[in-house]
Write a protein that holds these residues in place. Structure first.
Motif, PDB file in Angstrom:
ATOM      1  N   GLN A  14      41.206  52.168  45.524  1.00 21.73           N
ATOM      2  CA  GLN A  14      40.586  51.657  44.669  1.00 21.73           C
ATOM      3  C   GLN A  14      41.244  50.942  43.601  1.00 21.73           C
ATOM      4  OE1 GLN A  14      38.005  54.740  42.674  1.00 21.73           O
ATOM      5  NE2 GLN A  14      36.919  55.334  44.707  1.00 21.73           N
ATOM      6  N   LEU A  15      42.592  51.664  43.348  1.00 22.34           N
ATOM      7  CA  LEU A  15      43.528  51.051  42.603  1.00 22.34           C
ATOM      8  C   LEU A  15      43.977  49.605  43.246  1.00 22.34           C
ATOM      9  CD1 LEU A  15      45.586  53.984  41.288  1.00 22.34           C
ATOM     10  CD2 LEU A  15      44.131  52.486  40.124  1.00 22.34           C
ATOM     11  N   ARG A  16      44.287  49.777  44.623  1.00 22.33           N
ATOM     12  CA  ARG A  16      44.703  48.547  45.206  1.00 22.33           C
ATOM     13  C   ARG A  16      43.581  47.322  45.030  1.00 22.33           C
ATOM     14  NH1 ARG A  16      46.260  52.239  48.965  1.00 22.33           N
ATOM     15  NH2 ARG A  16      48.659  52.277  49.127  1.00 22.33           N
ATOM     16  N   THR A  17      42.572  47.801  44.964  1.00 23.13           N
ATOM     17  CA  THR A  17      41.487  46.930  44.811  1.00 23.13           C
ATOM     18  C   THR A  17      41.149  46.102  43.478  1.00 23.13           C
ATOM     19  OG1 THR A  17      39.980  47.862  46.587  1.00 23.13           O
ATOM     20  CG2 THR A  17      38.637  46.323  45.229  1.00 23.13           C
ATOM     21  N   PHE A  18      41.319  47.007  42.604  1.00 19.44           N
ATOM     22  CA  PHE A  18      41.385  46.993  40.938  1.00 19.44           C
ATOM     23  C   PHE A  18      42.670  45.741  40.819  1.00 19.44           C
ATOM     24  CE2 PHE A  18      43.880  47.566  37.168  1.00 19.44           C
ATOM     25  CZ  PHE A  18      43.053  47.044  36.341  1.00 19.44           C
ATOM     26  N   LEU A  19      43.735  46.085  41.425  1.00 16.08           N
ATOM     27  CA  LEU A  19      45.053  45.216  41.353  1.00 16.08           C
ATOM     28  C   LEU A  19      44.556  43.686  41.813  1.00 16.08           C
ATOM     29  CD1 LEU A  19      48.195  47.135  41.889  1.00 16.08           C
ATOM     30  CD2 LEU A  19      47.429  46.197  39.621  1.00 16.08           C
ATOM     31  N   LEU A  61      41.422  37.326  39.445  1.00 15.32           N
ATOM     32  CA  LEU A  61      40.248  37.097  38.482  1.00 15.32           C
ATOM     33  C   LEU A  61      38.961  36.704  39.206  1.00 15.32           C
ATOM     34  CD1 LEU A  61      41.786  35.809  35.389  1.00 15.32           C
ATOM     35  CD2 LEU A  61      41.090  38.175  35.775  1.00 15.32           C
ATOM     36  N   SER A  62      38.967  37.280  40.425  1.00 16.25           N
ATOM     37  CA  SER A  62      37.649  36.624  41.473  1.00 16.25           C
ATOM     38  C   SER A  62      37.568  37.837  42.269  1.00 16.25           C
ATOM     39  CB  SER A  62      38.170  35.654  42.153  1.00 16.25           C
ATOM     40  OG  SER A  62      37.274  35.535  43.088  1.00 16.25           O
ATOM     41  N   PHE A  63      36.386  38.455  42.434  1.00 13.09           N
ATOM     42  CA  PHE A  63      36.067  39.614  43.421  1.00 13.09           C
ATOM     43  C   PHE A  63      35.874  38.677  44.780  1.00 13.09           C
ATOM     44  CE2 PHE A  63      34.701  41.559  39.560  1.00 13.09           C
ATOM     45  CZ  PHE A  63      34.487  42.972  39.964  1.00 13.09           C
ATOM     46  N   THR A  64      35.481  37.599  44.923  1.00 18.08           N
ATOM     47  CA  THR A  64      35.520  36.936  46.095  1.00 18.08           C
ATOM     48  C   THR A  64      36.867  36.765  46.951  1.00 18.08           C
ATOM     49  OG1 THR A  64      33.495  35.591  45.533  1.00 18.08           O
ATOM     50  CG2 THR A  64      34.797  34.982  47.371  1.00 18.08           C
ATOM     51  N   GLN A  65      37.751  36.544  45.821  1.00 17.56           N
ATOM     52  CA  GLN A  65      39.275  36.195  46.403  1.00 17.56           C
ATOM     53  C   GLN A  65      39.941  37.568  46.626  1.00 17.56           C
ATOM     54  OE1 GLN A  65      40.913  33.678  47.050  1.00 17.56           O
ATOM     55  NE2 GLN A  65      39.237  32.003  46.520  1.00 17.56           N
ATOM     56  N   ALA A  66      39.472  38.691  45.693  1.00 20.55           N
ATOM     57  CA  ALA A  66      40.127  39.795  46.015  1.00 20.55           C
ATOM     58  C   ALA A  66      39.548  40.401  47.609  1.00 20.55           C
ATOM     59  CB  ALA A  66      39.728  40.874  44.982  1.00 20.55           C
ATOM     60  N   ALA A  67      38.194  40.070  47.951  1.00 23.58           N
ATOM     61  CA  ALA A  67      37.855  40.640  49.341  1.00 23.58           C
ATOM     62  C   ALA A  67      38.238  39.887  50.153  1.00 23.58           C
ATOM     63  CB  ALA A  67      36.169  40.254  49.016  1.00 23.58           C
ATOM     64  N   ARG A 104      41.404  38.678  50.274  1.00 22.06           N
ATOM     65  CA  ARG A 104      42.873  39.193  50.459  1.00 22.06           C
ATOM     66  C   ARG A 104      42.918  40.448  51.043  1.00 22.06           C
ATOM     67  NH1 ARG A 104      46.564  41.099  45.345  1.00 22.06           N
ATOM     68  NH2 ARG A 104      46.508  38.890  44.519  1.00 22.06           N
ATOM     69  N   LEU A 105      41.843  41.632  50.503  1.00 22.83           N
ATOM     70  CA  LEU A 105      42.021  42.923  51.236  1.00 22.83           C
ATOM     71  C   LEU A 105      41.167  42.811  52.515  1.00 22.83           C
ATOM     72  CD1 LEU A 105      41.030  44.622  47.811  1.00 22.83           C
ATOM     73  CD2 LEU A 105      43.318  44.314  49.023  1.00 22.83           C
ATOM     74  N   GLY A 106      40.628  41.839  52.956  1.00 24.71           N
ATOM     75  CA  GLY A 106      39.724  41.914  54.305  1.00 24.71           C
ATOM     76  C   GLY A 106      38.538  42.800  54.214  1.00 24.71           C
ATOM     77  N   LEU A 107      38.104  42.784  53.016  1.00 23.44           N
ATOM     78  CA  LEU A 107      37.055  43.618  52.617  1.00 23.44           C
ATOM     79  C   LEU A 107      35.580  42.748  52.375  1.00 23.44           C
ATOM     80  CD1 LEU A 107      38.428  46.141  50.154  1.00 23.44           C
ATOM     81  CD2 LEU A 107      37.933  46.647  52.648  1.00 23.44           C
ATOM     82  N   ARG A 108      34.311  43.388  52.426  1.00 20.66           N
ATOM     83  CA  ARG A 108      33.306  42.756  51.626  1.00 20.66           C
ATOM     84  C   ARG A 108      33.377  42.772  50.358  1.00 20.66           C
ATOM     85  NH1 ARG A 108      28.143  45.320  55.639  1.00 20.66           N
ATOM     86  NH2 ARG A 108      29.151  44.588  57.768  1.00 20.66           N
ATOM     87  N   GLN A 109      32.821  41.699  49.906  1.00 26.64           N
ATOM     88  CA  GLN A 109      32.673  41.809  48.071  1.00 26.64           C
ATOM     89  C   GLN A 109      31.891  42.719  47.570  1.00 26.64           C
ATOM     90  OE1 GLN A 109      31.807  37.692  47.134  1.00 26.64           O
ATOM     91  NE2 GLN A 109      31.449  38.593  44.645  1.00 26.64           N
ATOM     92  N   SER A 110      30.798  43.471  48.373  1.00 23.93           N
ATOM     93  CA  SER A 110      30.191  44.437  47.924  1.00 23.93           C
ATOM     94  C   SER A 110      30.946  45.689  47.768  1.00 23.93           C
ATOM     95  CB  SER A 110      28.864  44.552  48.864  1.00 23.93           C
ATOM     96  OG  SER A 110      29.125  44.970  50.148  1.00 23.93           O
ATOM     97  N   THR A 111      31.913  45.858  48.826  1.00 24.73           N
ATOM     98  CA  THR A 111      32.839  46.876  49.024  1.00 24.73           C
ATOM     99  C   THR A 111      33.757  46.935  47.823  1.00 24.73           C
ATOM    100  OG1 THR A 111      32.597  47.006  51.361  1.00 24.73           O
ATOM    101  CG2 THR A 111      34.600  48.287  50.143  1.00 24.73           C
ATOM    102  N   VAL A 112      34.157  45.564  47.572  1.00 27.51           N
ATOM    103  CA  VAL A 112      35.203  45.278  46.119  1.00 27.51           C
ATOM    104  C   VAL A 112      34.430  45.777  44.962  1.00 27.51           C
ATOM    105  CG1 VAL A 112      36.292  43.655  44.634  1.00 27.51           C
ATOM    106  CG2 VAL A 112      36.538  43.699  47.319  1.00 27.51           C
ATOM    107  N   SER A 113      33.385  45.550  44.723  1.00 24.89           N
ATOM    108  CA  SER A 113      32.450  45.726  43.614  1.00 24.89           C
ATOM    109  C   SER A 113      32.127  47.203  43.496  1.00 24.89           C
ATOM    110  CB  SER A 113      30.937  45.043  43.578  1.00 24.89           C
ATOM    111  OG  SER A 113      31.210  43.720  43.589  1.00 24.89           O
ATOM    112  N   VAL A 136      35.569  36.324  35.368  1.00 23.96           N
ATOM    113  CA  VAL A 136      35.936  37.625  35.405  1.00 23.96           C
ATOM    114  C   VAL A 136      37.408  37.851  34.571  1.00 23.96           C
ATOM    115  CG1 VAL A 136      36.806  39.503  36.878  1.00 23.96           C
ATOM    116  CG2 VAL A 136      35.141  38.124  37.734  1.00 23.96           C
ATOM    117  N   ASP A 137      37.045  38.699  33.411  1.00 22.98           N
ATOM    118  CA  ASP A 137      38.432  39.107  32.678  1.00 22.98           C
ATOM    119  C   ASP A 137      38.505  40.379  32.687  1.00 22.98           C
ATOM    120  OD1 ASP A 137      39.324  36.083  31.829  1.00 22.98           O
ATOM    121  OD2 ASP A 137      37.176  36.176  30.755  1.00 22.98           O
ATOM    122  N   LEU A 138      39.777  40.729  32.408  1.00 17.47           N
ATOM    123  CA  LEU A 138      40.181  42.047  32.224  1.00 17.47           C
ATOM    124  C   LEU A 138      39.818  42.552  30.825  1.00 17.47           C
ATOM    125  CD1 LEU A 138      43.890  42.189  33.527  1.00 17.47           C
ATOM    126  CD2 LEU A 138      41.996  43.868  34.186  1.00 17.47           C
TER     127      LEU A 138
END
Length: 294
Positions: free
Chosen positions: A6-11, A17-23, A25-34, A56-58
């Motif tokens: 979860q910490l890697r996903t948070f980083l 600043l994008s759930f889509t871009q994070a997904a 990068r990590l090779g995950l579904r956006q729903s999993t990132v959320s 999306v902002d911290l």
């Protein structure tokens, strides 16, 4: 208390600043990132992101979590490396644009060296455009450089890459500089094929604003010195504005320069450099937010 996954996903979300871009990068579904972010927020008992349909902002608690997440993940990786007994060896040809000299990149490299003392690092500092060309020619194993947002452009930028963070390009100058709307905009620029040079000229051409090259230098320190001396303005990433320079106010009427991506690009994935390149890439992704200036 806090799950490393979860910490890697948070980083990843915090840096892009994008759930889509994070997904992506990590090779995950956006729903999993959320889901990962929601569980981490539940564990912390605080909201880490302020988000709506557009941005999306911290939050303040999210900013605090950045440091904790890095520390926990770095300790976890060191422990795993110690107990598995694996030691990386070989030569790693790493290229980075000069912007990072002014950031905390040396800290990231120092930590990498401490964790992998038998990896010989060959560092190339160049313009982002040149780094893309060197990577395409097989002369580098890993590159951290700027690129236009969205799909890669040009043959030298063909690899998709991994987004480290997304920023905006802005005009910067000395706070003493006054631009005359009746005269050409004085520019301080890198030589071609610099990303910031191309973006500045394109934006001014679209606006129909006259410009002139007041100073050209292949060195970022040279550009900074010229800009501090008041020779002109330069295009620079908002998150890494050098000390002594400020963002040019909107009343100057300069055109918007748009966004810029900072990406990690791998060279050929076979050979002895693959393990060291993957390890350094992971270290940069984990500490990517440190590469921006406070």
């Amino acid at each position: 208390m806090f799950d490393p996954v979860q910490l890697r996903t948070f980083l990843a979300v915090a840096q892009t600043l994008s759930f889509t871009q994070a997904a992506h990068r990590l090779g995950l579904r956006q729903s999993t990132v959320s889901q990962h972010v929601r569980k981490l927020e539940d564990a912390a008992g605080r909201r880490l992101f302020a988000r709506d349909t557009h941005a999306v902002d911290l939050t303040e608690d999210g900013e605090a979590m950045l440091g904790f997440a890095r520390t926990i993940l770095e300790a976890n990786e060191r422990a795993a490396g110690f107990f598995t007994g694996t030691r990386l060896r070989g030569r790693l040809r790493f290229g980075a644009s000069e912007d990072f000299v002014l950031t905390r990149m040396p800290e990231v490299l120092e930590e990498f060296r401490r964790d992998h003392p038998e990896v010989d690092l060959e560092l190339t500092v160049e313009l982002s455009g040149t780094l893309h060309e060197l990577l395409a020619a097989g002369r580098l194993d890993l590159v951290l450089a700027k690129r236009r947002p969205g799909p890669a452009r040009g043959r030298a930028e063909a690899p998709t890459g991994r987004l480290v963070w997304r920023d905006r390009l802005v005009w910067v100058g000395t706070d003493r500089l006054r631009l005359d709307a009746r005269r050409p905009v004085p520019l301080v620029v890198f030589p071609p094929p610099a990303v910031t040079r191309a973006r500045a000229l394109e934006a001014l051409e679209r606006q129909g604003r006259d410009w002139r090259i007041a100073c050209t230098s292949g060195s970022l320190n040279g550009l900074i010195a010229a800009t501090r001396a008041g020779l002109g303005v330069m295009a620079h990433s908002l998150g890494m504005i050098p000390p002594g320079l400020v963002r040019v106010p909107s009343r100057a009427g300069l055109p918007d320069l748009g966004g810029v991506d900072f990406v990690l690009l791998h060279g050929e994935r076979d050979g002895a450099a693959r393990g060291p390149a993957d390890a350094l890439a992971d270290a940069i992704l984990a500490g990517g937010d440190r590469l921006q200036l406070p």
